[in-house]
Motif scaffolding. Structure first.
Motif, PDB file in Angstrom:
ATOM      1  N   GLU A  83     -15.740   9.103  -0.656  1.00  0.00           N
ATOM      2  CA  GLU A  83     -16.357   8.286   0.395  1.00  0.00           C
ATOM      3  C   GLU A  83     -16.500   9.087   1.684  1.00  0.00           C
ATOM      4  O   GLU A  83     -17.505   8.972   2.391  1.00  0.00           O
ATOM      5  CB  GLU A  83     -15.517   7.036   0.650  1.00  0.00           C
TER       6      GLU A  83
ATOM      7  N   SER B 264      -4.458   0.118   6.640  1.00  0.00           N
ATOM      8  CA  SER B 264      -5.860   0.477   6.883  1.00  0.00           C
ATOM      9  C   SER B 264      -6.777  -0.737   6.824  1.00  0.00           C
ATOM     10  O   SER B 264      -6.468  -1.757   6.196  1.00  0.00           O
ATOM     11  CB  SER B 264      -6.329   1.508   5.847  1.00  0.00           C
TER      12      SER B 264
ATOM     13  N   LYS C 265     -10.202   0.275  -2.915  1.00  0.00           N
ATOM     14  CA  LYS C 265     -10.284  -0.593  -1.749  1.00  0.00           C
ATOM     15  C   LYS C 265     -11.378  -0.034  -0.829  1.00  0.00           C
ATOM     16  O   LYS C 265     -11.514   1.180  -0.739  1.00  0.00           O
ATOM     17  CB  LYS C 265      -8.945  -0.595  -0.998  1.00  0.00           C
ATOM     18  N   PRO C 266     -12.171  -0.868  -0.184  1.00  0.00           N
ATOM     19  CA  PRO C 266     -11.985  -2.288   0.119  1.00  0.00           C
ATOM     20  C   PRO C 266     -12.384  -3.259  -0.990  1.00  0.00           C
ATOM     21  O   PRO C 266     -12.354  -4.467  -0.769  1.00  0.00           O
ATOM     22  CB  PRO C 266     -12.862  -2.489   1.347  1.00  0.00           C
TER      23      PRO C 266
ATOM     24  N   ASN D 235      -5.088   3.283  -3.614  1.00  0.00           N
ATOM     25  CA  ASN D 235      -6.316   3.965  -4.026  1.00  0.00           C
ATOM     26  C   ASN D 235      -6.021   5.299  -4.697  1.00  0.00           C
ATOM     27  O   ASN D 235      -6.854   5.819  -5.439  1.00  0.00           O
ATOM     28  CB  ASN D 235      -7.211   4.228  -2.813  1.00  0.00           C
TER      29      ASN D 235
ATOM     30  N   GLU E 250      -0.393  -3.481   4.443  1.00  0.00           N
ATOM     31  CA  GLU E 250      -1.468  -2.491   4.515  1.00  0.00           C
ATOM     32  C   GLU E 250      -1.565  -1.861   5.905  1.00  0.00           C
ATOM     33  O   GLU E 250      -1.368  -2.536   6.910  1.00  0.00           O
ATOM     34  CB  GLU E 250      -2.817  -3.162   4.201  1.00  0.00           C
TER      35      GLU E 250
ATOM     36  N   ASP F  45       0.862  -1.177   0.000  1.00  0.00           N
ATOM     37  CA  ASP F  45       0.000   0.000   0.000  1.00  0.00           C
ATOM     38  C   ASP F  45       0.902   1.231   0.000  1.00  0.00           C
ATOM     39  O   ASP F  45       2.088   1.153   0.329  1.00  0.00           O
ATOM     40  CB  ASP F  45      -0.896  -0.011   1.243  1.00  0.00           C
TER      41      ASP F  45
ATOM     42  N   LYS G  59     -19.950   9.929   3.792  1.00  0.00           N
ATOM     43  CA  LYS G  59     -20.105   9.621   5.217  1.00  0.00           C
ATOM     44  C   LYS G  59     -20.545  10.878   5.978  1.00  0.00           C
ATOM     45  O   LYS G  59     -21.365  10.810   6.902  1.00  0.00           O
ATOM     46  CB  LYS G  59     -18.786   9.116   5.796  1.00  0.00           C
TER      47      LYS G  59
ATOM     48  N   ARG H  69      -9.105  -5.431   4.043  1.00  0.00           N
ATOM     49  CA  ARG H  69     -10.312  -6.074   3.531  1.00  0.00           C
ATOM     50  C   ARG H  69     -10.229  -6.309   2.025  1.00  0.00           C
ATOM     51  O   ARG H  69     -10.707  -7.334   1.512  1.00  0.00           O
ATOM     52  CB  ARG H  69     -11.531  -5.219   3.887  1.00  0.00           C
ATOM     53  N   ALA H  70      -9.614  -5.382   1.310  1.00  0.00           N
ATOM     54  CA  ALA H  70      -9.424  -5.575  -0.131  1.00  0.00           C
ATOM     55  C   ALA H  70      -8.519  -6.763  -0.400  1.00  0.00           C
ATOM     56  O   ALA H  70      -8.782  -7.575  -1.302  1.00  0.00           O
ATOM     57  CB  ALA H  70      -8.835  -4.310  -0.750  1.00  0.00           C
TER      58      ALA H  70
ATOM     59  N   SER I  86      -9.632  -0.818   5.241  1.00  0.00           N
ATOM     60  CA  SER I  86     -10.121  -0.981   3.868  1.00  0.00           C
ATOM     61  C   SER I  86      -9.094  -1.715   3.019  1.00  0.00           C
ATOM     62  O   SER I  86      -9.456  -2.547   2.169  1.00  0.00           O
ATOM     63  CB  SER I  86     -10.463   0.379   3.253  1.00  0.00           C
TER      64      SER I  86
ATOM     65  N   LYS J   5      -9.371   6.278   3.279  1.00  0.00           N
ATOM     66  CA  LYS J   5     -10.627   6.395   2.534  1.00  0.00           C
ATOM     67  C   LYS J   5     -10.537   7.515   1.493  1.00  0.00           C
ATOM     68  O   LYS J   5     -10.034   8.594   1.775  1.00  0.00           O
ATOM     69  CB  LYS J   5     -11.795   6.656   3.481  1.00  0.00           C
TER      70      LYS J   5
END
Length: 247
Positions: free
Chosen positions: A62, A187, A161-162, A124, A185, A13, A66, A192-193, A189, A58
């Protein structure tokens, strides 16, 4: 000396992992968000520390959604597009001047490169932002353009990502099986990715300055709960985790 497992492909990342950019970018985004709140009332207010904790890793699109969960009545997609572009411009301006490598990362990258290890950057962030950061952090020599992958620009349609798309795309471009890849990674997200992509080994990293000393233990627990197999605080510890039996 330990022999490295050269059958593994390391996928780093970027923000908060290879480059200590999260705090810089999030401070810029937080300032913009305060301006946005004056233009579009109704957003939940965050102090800077909570903003960093809540939104590290993020994309700004996004974040806006939020902050404005009822965005269709408060802020429309055209406004969001405009604000995302403004956040990108401001972040790049700051990162071009302030971005630095995370502690120990240049030494680790040098070690892996000199030992013939295959690795790439999987982010990202846009390619323009990545270029600004890598240049400021003096890391461009470690990441040729064909080993830099952006969920924003490298895919037919941006899928950050995610979602697993950028990991799957990177593995395909590198002719690597996802099960033979190692993801690093910082984070949730990102972890999870990597999990969704089927990455064989996932290492959480909690050494970035956007993670406070008090938060590191809980962040490490959260990364492991999300699917990280191990968590490191010092980037240099990555070498030990990638090492085979001593020779």
């Amino acid at each position: 000396m330990k022999a490295l497992q050269h059958d593994k492909v390391v996928l780093f990342d970027h923000d908060g992992t290879v480059v200590d950019s999260e705090t810089i970018a999030l401070k810029s985004a937080w300032r913009l968000t305060n301006e946005v709140a004056r233009e579009f009332p109704g957003a939940q207010h965050y102090e800077l520390e909570d903003f960093v904790k809540s939104f590290a890793g993020k994309p700004y699109r996004e974040i806006l959604k939020k902050l404005y969960p009822d965005s269709f009545t408060t802020i429309n997609e055209r406004d969001i597009d405009r604000l995302v572009a403004e956040e990108e411009k401001r972040a790049i301006e700051r990162l071009t001047v302030e971005a630095k490598a995370t502690q120990g990362t240049p030494e680790v990258l040098s070690y892996l490169r000199d030992d013939g290890f295959k690795y790439a950057l999987v982010s990202n962030s846009s390619l323009q932002r990545l270029s600004a950061c890598l240049t400021s952090a003096a890391l461009t020599d470690y990441f040729p353009s064909e080993h830099v992958f952006s969920a924003h620009d490298s895919l037919p349609v941006a899928r950050p990502k995610p979602l697993p798309d950028i990991y799957l795309h990177t593995a395909k471009c590198l002719d690597a099986d996802v099960s033979d890849c190692v993801a690093v990674e910082d984070s949730l997200s990102g972890v999870r990715a990597a999990v969704a992509a089927g990455i064989g080994h996932i290492i959480g990293y909690v050494g970035g300055t956007h993670i406070s000393e008090d938060e590191r233990s809980s962040r490490a627990d959260n990364l492991q709960s999300a699917g990280a197999h191990q968590v490191i605080e010092r980037m240099h510890d990555l070498i030990g985790l990638l090492s085979a039996t001593p020779v």
